[in-house]
Design a protein around this motif. Structure first.
Motif, PDB file in Angstrom:
ATOM      1  N   CYS A   1      -5.175  -2.239   5.831  1.00  0.00           N
ATOM      2  CA  CYS A   1      -4.649  -1.719   7.109  1.00  0.00           C
ATOM      3  C   CYS A   1      -4.446  -2.819   8.136  1.00  0.00           C
ATOM      4  O   CYS A   1      -3.992  -2.554   9.244  1.00  0.00           O
TER       5      CYS A   1
ATOM      6  N   ASP B   1     -13.121  -5.337   0.631  1.00  0.00           N
ATOM      7  CA  ASP B   1     -12.151  -5.600  -0.425  1.00  0.00           C
ATOM      8  C   ASP B   1     -11.792  -4.266  -1.091  1.00  0.00           C
ATOM      9  O   ASP B   1     -12.702  -3.471  -1.394  1.00  0.00           O
ATOM     10  N   ILE B   2     -10.499  -4.057  -1.337  1.00  0.00           N
ATOM     11  CA  ILE B   2     -10.054  -2.827  -2.014  1.00  0.00           C
ATOM     12  C   ILE B   2     -10.831  -2.653  -3.328  1.00  0.00           C
ATOM     13  O   ILE B   2     -11.207  -1.538  -3.703  1.00  0.00           O
ATOM     14  N   ARG B   3     -11.095  -3.778  -3.984  1.00  0.00           N
ATOM     15  CA  ARG B   3     -11.788  -3.729  -5.285  1.00  0.00           C
ATOM     16  C   ARG B   3     -13.157  -3.055  -5.183  1.00  0.00           C
ATOM     17  O   ARG B   3     -13.606  -2.408  -6.103  1.00  0.00           O
TER      18      ARG B   3
ATOM     19  N   GLU C   1      -6.090   4.213   4.739  1.00  0.00           N
ATOM     20  CA  GLU C   1      -5.094   3.147   4.574  1.00  0.00           C
ATOM     21  C   GLU C   1      -5.782   1.933   3.950  1.00  0.00           C
ATOM     22  O   GLU C   1      -6.759   1.397   4.493  1.00  0.00           O
TER      23      GLU C   1
ATOM     24  N   HIS D   1       4.946 -13.597   4.497  1.00  0.00           N
ATOM     25  CA  HIS D   1       4.366 -12.630   3.563  1.00  0.00           C
ATOM     26  C   HIS D   1       5.221 -12.491   2.302  1.00  0.00           C
ATOM     27  O   HIS D   1       4.724 -12.547   1.182  1.00  0.00           O
TER      28      HIS D   1
ATOM     29  N   LEU E   1      -9.238  -6.850   3.931  1.00  0.00           N
ATOM     30  CA  LEU E   1      -9.990  -8.035   3.511  1.00  0.00           C
ATOM     31  C   LEU E   1     -10.141  -9.055   4.640  1.00  0.00           C
ATOM     32  O   LEU E   1     -10.990  -9.933   4.570  1.00  0.00           O
TER      33      LEU E   1
ATOM     34  N   HIS F   1       0.743   0.008   2.345  1.00  0.00           N
ATOM     35  CA  HIS F   1       2.043  -0.578   2.709  1.00  0.00           C
ATOM     36  C   HIS F   1       1.962  -2.101   2.744  1.00  0.00           C
ATOM     37  O   HIS F   1       1.072  -2.665   3.374  1.00  0.00           O
ATOM     38  N   GLY F   2       2.896  -2.728   2.057  1.00  0.00           N
ATOM     39  CA  GLY F   2       2.958  -4.199   2.103  1.00  0.00           C
ATOM     40  C   GLY F   2       1.819  -4.854   1.347  1.00  0.00           C
ATOM     41  O   GLY F   2       1.395  -5.956   1.696  1.00  0.00           O
ATOM     42  N   ILE F   3       1.275  -4.198   0.335  1.00  0.00           N
ATOM     43  CA  ILE F   3       0.124  -4.727  -0.397  1.00  0.00           C
ATOM     44  C   ILE F   3       0.441  -4.889  -1.888  1.00  0.00           C
ATOM     45  O   ILE F   3       0.179  -5.931  -2.483  1.00  0.00           O
TER      46      ILE F   3
END
Ligand SMILES: C[S@@+](CC[C@H](N)C(=O)[O-])C[C@H]1O[C@@H](n2cnc3c(N)ncnc32)[C@H](O)[C@@H]1O
Length: 502
Positions: free
Chosen positions: A22, A71-73, A19, A192, A45, A88-90
């Motif tokens: 998350c 970080d997703i990056r 995820e 958000h 993050l 989800h929600g990103i």
């Protein structure tokens, strides 16, 4: 959805799930609890959120899940691939480079039979919500404190609703509907979706094009009923058939028709062989649950007699088919548990061989299982029953000697505010007394021990129980007062799908 469309995704009981974003693991940790044979990885993050999640994981004693502050990056899976990726929600709420990286991760880290889930704000519907967001951002720019900005945003919409006439005025009607919806939004959601800097909505075709650049193709949405043109009236279906000659186009036109504002899109690898003509025989492998209850306590199951069924949202539908009625009533009686096709089939056979033998014979003649499968697919495609590939954990029905709530649920009950995730993966608001009862339901305590445990909590000053405005000093009296209250709470916890047989 993968299985429905002819794919072979990995069994949830033995899979790897990632995820991205998350947060504190509120979605991932209950899965880890329910699927001990699978492995769960979450990254986020926010160091604070991850730390909160890590504490919960330790508190629940789970060893099949890790949450990492990352970080997703920069995510590096060290060569590991995943059967499912959840985002989800990103996607709408992060900058372009993060969005690209999310799709790149799905491209490179999904297994060949993997499925990714990405949610995002969709157009054209979000244009309308986006308009309210613009007004809120303008109005709240002068307030530095986030709580104040949330309060001011709610006040702004209320001011607009109070000031704009609603009669014969679509704009006023729209605002009124938004205010009604807004009353159900938690502060976190409002912040958000409305007050954060980044919020980009997409037309479905734009999202599908971006996914295709990353070697991913559209599988579906989590609810089949939202995908089928067959649920529109015949003239709309005819027009759709003319204008939409592929699934992406068709879905795009359906978004225009529905003014869709949010999507939860499932993606698979570009080479996956999706079969869009669903084979009803697949139903034989699934589990079924009721989403509607018969309006009458004892509906007639006889053919030709119309009976009404009502869903939680108040919508009703009726049927005079003996088979459909028997299926729906059997599913209702099995709640809160879902039942297998085999179990449903034996209920159908038992009931229809009673008063309605002619139908039973007709069904045998026409190969009863095929008919039941087709009916199930039809009911599912209209959103009238719930279908699962894997059943939820077995839920208590109330006649068990000992009851159990999973460790993470008991941890949440004492540590995580007012919401606790039930065994159907729904986050439910639970009052303080009930959360204390839940924390004691570990499968070892019978009712007397639970009463004793609650009395101990009272003695320890965790909460007080009063009679005639005074705390109860006498221990026997305290237990006598606690007993019926606890009994009622346990019944409610069973109804809310929190408890399992120990
Ligand atoms: C609105 S929350 C959604 C959380 C969770 N997925 C849910 O549905 O409740 C967005 C999350 O994305 C995380 N996030 C934003 N940008 C990120 C990035 N570049 N890398 C990792 N996480 C990120 C935030 O820290 C936050 O926890």
């Amino acid at each position: 959805m993968g299985r429905l469309f002819g794919l072979t995704p990995t069994e949830p009981e033995k899979c790897r799930i990632l995820e991205l974003g998350c947060a504190d693991g509120a979605n991932l940790i209950p899965f880890a609890q329910n699927y001990p044979g699978s492995t769960f990885v979450g990254i986020d993050l926010s160091a604070k959120q991850v730390e909160r999640g890590q504490k919960a994981i330790a508190g629940a004693g789970l060893t099949n899940i890790t949450l990492t502050h990352q970080d997703i990056r920069n995510f590096d899976s060290q060569g590991q691939k995943f059967d499912y990726i959840i985002v989800h929600g990103i996607f709408s709420w992060v900058p372009e480079d993060v969005r690209e990286r999310i799709l790149n991760i799905c491209d490179t880290l999904l297994t060949d039979n993997g499925v990714a889930y990405i949610s995002y704000n969709a157009l054209p519907g979000w244009h309308m919500r986006g308009m309210i967001r613009d007004m809120m951002l303008f109005h709240t720019a002068q307030f530095p404190d986030i709580q104040q900005r949330i309060g001011q945003s709610r006040a702004l919409v209320k001011f607009l609703v109070d000031s704009v006439p609603t009669e014969n005025n679509p704009y006023g009607q729209f605002l009124k509907n938004e205010l009604t919806a807004m009353q159900g939004w938690q502060d976190g959601y409002l912040r958000h979706d409305f007050l954060e800097e980044e919020n980009k909505a997409f037309y479905f075709y734009e999202f599908a094009t971006a996914a295709a650049r990353h070697n991913l193709q559209y599988l579906g949405e989590p609810e089949l009923s939202a995908m089928l043109a067959g649920n529109f009236p015949p003239q709309v279906q005819e027009t759709l058939a003319k204008v939409g000659n592929n699934i992406v186009q068709m879905e795009q036109y359906m978004d225009f028709l529905r003014n869709r504002m949010f999507r939860m899109t499932l993606l698979v690898k570009k080479d996956a062989k999706i079969k869009r003509n669903i084979d009803a025989a697949l139903m034989r492998d699934f589990y079924f649950g009721a989403v509607a209850s018969a309006v009458k306590p004892e509906p007639s199951l006889a053919p030709g007699e119309k009976e009404e069924f009502r869903m939680a949202n108040g919508v009703t539908f009726s049927s005079d088919s003996a088979l459909v009625k028997v299926m729906l009533v059997s599913l209702q009686k099995s709640m809160p548990n879902h039942i297998s096709f085999g179990k449903l089939m034996s209920e159908v056979r038992a009931k229809l061989s009673g008063g309605a033998s002619a139908i039973r014979e007709a069904i045998i003649d026409q190969r009863e299982e095929a008919i039941v499968s087709q009916q199930l697919l039809l009911l599912y495609s209209k959103g009238l029953i719930d279908v699962l590939a894997v059943p939820h954990p077995t839920l208590a029905v109330g006649n068990e000697p000992l009851l159990k709530a999973p460790a993470y649920m008991r941890y949440q009950a004492l540590n995580d505010g007012r919401h606790v995730t039930n065994l159907r993966h729904v986050s439910v608001k639970v009052d303080s007394f009930s959360r204390h009862v839940l924390s004691l339901l570990d499968g070892t305590r019978d009712p007397a021990k639970i009463i004793e445990g609650m009395a101990e909590k009272v003695r320890a000053g965790l909460f007080s129980v009063q009679e005639n405005g005074q705390p109860i000093a006498d221990d026997n009296r305290l237990k006598a007062v606690l007993a019926p209250r606890i009994g009622g709470v346990v019944e409610q916890l069973i109804r809310l799908s929190f408890l399992q047989p120990a």
